[in-house]
Write an enzyme that holds these catalytic residues in place. Structure first.
Site, short mmCIF file in Angstrom:
data_model
loop_
_atom_site.label_atom_id
_atom_site.label_comp_id
_atom_site.label_asym_id
_atom_site.label_seq_id
_atom_site.Cartn_x
_atom_site.Cartn_y
_atom_site.Cartn_z
N TRP A 14 0.81 -1.22 0.00
CA TRP A 14 0.00 0.00 0.00
C TRP A 14 0.84 1.27 0.00
O TRP A 14 0.54 2.21 -0.72
CB TRP A 14 -1.01 0.00 1.15
CG TRP A 14 -2.15 -0.91 0.86
CD1 TRP A 14 -2.48 -2.07 1.51
CD2 TRP A 14 -3.12 -0.79 -0.21
NE1 TRP A 14 -3.57 -2.66 0.92
CE2 TRP A 14 -3.98 -1.89 -0.14
CE3 TRP A 14 -3.32 0.15 -1.23
CZ2 TRP A 14 -5.04 -2.08 -1.03
CZ3 TRP A 14 -4.37 -0.04 -2.12
CH2 TRP A 14 -5.22 -1.14 -2.01
N ASP A 59 -1.17 6.53 6.54
CA ASP A 59 -2.31 5.73 6.13
C ASP A 59 -2.65 4.81 7.30
O ASP A 59 -1.86 3.95 7.69
CB ASP A 59 -1.93 4.92 4.88
CG ASP A 59 -3.06 4.02 4.38
OD1 ASP A 59 -4.06 3.87 5.10
OD2 ASP A 59 -2.91 3.48 3.27
N LYS A 64 -12.81 -1.20 7.23
CA LYS A 64 -12.19 -2.27 8.01
C LYS A 64 -12.61 -2.17 9.47
O LYS A 64 -13.20 -3.10 10.03
CB LYS A 64 -10.68 -2.22 7.86
CG LYS A 64 -10.25 -2.48 6.42
CD LYS A 64 -8.90 -1.91 6.12
CE LYS A 64 -8.68 -1.70 4.64
NZ LYS A 64 -8.89 -2.87 3.80
N1 PMP Z 1 -4.29 1.55 2.23
C1 PMP Z 1 -4.44 0.47 2.99
C2 PMP Z 1 -3.51 0.25 4.14
C3 PMP Z 1 -5.48 -0.43 2.73
O1 PMP Z 1 -5.63 -1.53 3.48
C4 PMP Z 1 -6.36 -0.19 1.66
C5 PMP Z 1 -7.53 -1.11 1.35
N2 PMP Z 1 -7.31 -2.44 1.48
C6 PMP Z 1 -6.15 0.93 0.88
C7 PMP Z 1 -5.11 1.78 1.19
C8 PMP Z 1 -7.05 1.26 -0.28
O2 PMP Z 1 -8.25 1.69 0.23
P1 PMP Z 1 -9.50 2.05 -0.67
O3 PMP Z 1 -9.88 0.81 -1.40
O4 PMP Z 1 -10.50 2.50 0.33
O5 PMP Z 1 -9.12 3.13 -1.60
#
Ligand code: PMP
Length: 381
Positions: A113, A193, A217
């Site tokens: 991520w 994040d 989550k």
């Molecule tokens: N950052 C992290 C740490 C995540 O776990 C996720 C989703 N799994 C995201 C970003 C992306 O999030 P979104 O799908 O809400 O854009």
């Protein structure tokens, strides 16, 4: 007085859901939402069907914000914004709001991520990769040591991801700005994040300039993004930043510049009330630690399963594990599903299994998984 949450007996078909996100929500919260679906507050409508600017919904949004502030001990000099676009949206919205005037930012890469965040930010300015934790196989197993971090002191901020949902790797409270070996200048905002760890354990908000994440989550349904921003960081947006994504405009309009995801905010509010009733973040953090310990213990004590993450940085939310005999993966997923333990398949990039055990996963769910794992090992090991 009526209890806040009542559990009926219609929940026996609920399984233990280990989905990484959208993830399990507390059953009590879903029951409460279901019970008032058709006739919210005696108004003869659902909460989805009323104006976001009406008194009733404004109360819901304000209470959700207050409860979130209370749960995370968010200081008054931080603004809470409810937005849309998810964490991936924030990967663009953050640089659009914070990269000027320097036009560059530091990104620490510790997993899938944060790597994606850095890539997206590079579309808006210069990105300094502080360190990249990938090993020779491209896997993220540990955090890059601080002595290896290369921070550009002239950049606007430092971005990192507190819990890497895909890799199962987390800082575990080690994001310590005051520490000598942390090379970021004191006045450089840290942007984090927090998608997959928010509200799962205490975090010192004042260490950060900005925290963001998707709600799906630990907070509520998808469609809602939270942003916690230090007020002095408002008002730096790039002229081309869309108004709906300009933090200052969103803040000035109390997160109602455009129509917010009202149902997601309502449900997030119920989750906050549920968490407060459970004793808050410190109380749930104890349960979360117990859950993670039980799973890692089960993995470590067996010769059948293994986990590759540096123990200091093992995620308490996303527990990745592998079967030594990968040929048994499909059988493991089939049997676990039959046992009412669902969504255990690991992310395609990493493979193996992943149990996501956010706040709404009770200890009993993890106990059931641990027993299943032992019995599966006995039968197939
Ligand atoms: N950052 C992290 C740490 C995540 O776990 C996720 C989703 N799994 C995201 C970003 C992306 O999030 P979104 O799908 O809400 O854009």
């Amino acid at each position: 007085e009526e209890p806040l949450f009542v559990t009926s007996h219609q929940t026996s078909h609920r399984v233990f859901n280990f989905s990484p996100g959208p993830a399990a929500l507390p059953t009590e919260v879903l029951e409460k939402a279901a019970s008032e679906m058709l006739n919210w507050r005696g108004m003869g409508v659902s909460v989805m069907e009323v104006s976001h600017r009406g008194k009733e919904f404004m109360e819901v949004a304000a209470k959700a914000k207050d409860d979130f502030r209370r749960l995370l001990h968010i200081p008054d000099h931080y603004e809470i914004l409810f937005m849309q676009g998810g964490a991936i949206g924030e990967n663009s919205i953050v640089p659009l709001n914070l990269m000027l005037p320097q036009g560059k930012a530091n990104y620490l890469i510790t997993g899938q991520w944060s790597a994606r965040s850095a890539k997206e930010a590079a579309r808006y300015g210069e990105v300094q990769i502080v360190a990249d934790g990938a090993d020779a196989q491209g896997r993220y197993q540990s955090m890059p040591p601080r002595s290896h971090w290369k921070i550009d002191h002239k950049a606007a901020y430092l971005h990192l991801c507190v819990n890497e949902t895909i890799d199962g790797l987390a800082f575990n409270g080690l994001v310590d700005r005051g520490h000598e070996s942390h090379q970021a200048p004191k006045d450089m905002p840290v942007v984090a994040d927090l998608s997959s760890t928010v509200l799962s354990e205490a975090i010192d908000v004042s260490e950060f300039g900005l925290l963001y994440g998707g709600a799906q989550k630990n907070i509520g349904p998808a469609g809602l993004t939270f942003v916690i921003i230090r007020k002095d960081l408002l008002g730096r947006a790039h002229p081309l930043c869309p108004s709906a994504f300009n933090y200052k405009i969103v803040a000035e309009n109390d997160s109602m510049y455009n129509t917010p995801p009202t149902y997601s905010i309502y449900l997030a509010g119920l989750v906050f009330e549920w968490l407060i009733a459970k004793g808050g973040v410190d109380a749930i953090a104890k349960v979360n630690a117990q859950k993670a310990e039980l799973l890692y213990d089960t993995i470590d004590k067996s010769d059948f399963y293994y986990n590759t993450i540096d123990p200091a940085y093992r995620s308490k939310m996303n527990v990745c594990f592998f079967l030594r005999d990968e040929n048994l993966n499909a059988q493991f997923l089939k049997e676990s599903h039959e046992a009412g333990l669902v969504a255990l398949k690991g992310h395609r990039v990493v493979g193996g299994m992943r149990a996501s055990i956010y706040n709404a996963m009770p200890l009993e769910g993890v106990q059931a998984l641990a027993s299943f794992m032992k019995s599966f090992e006995q039968r197939h090991g």
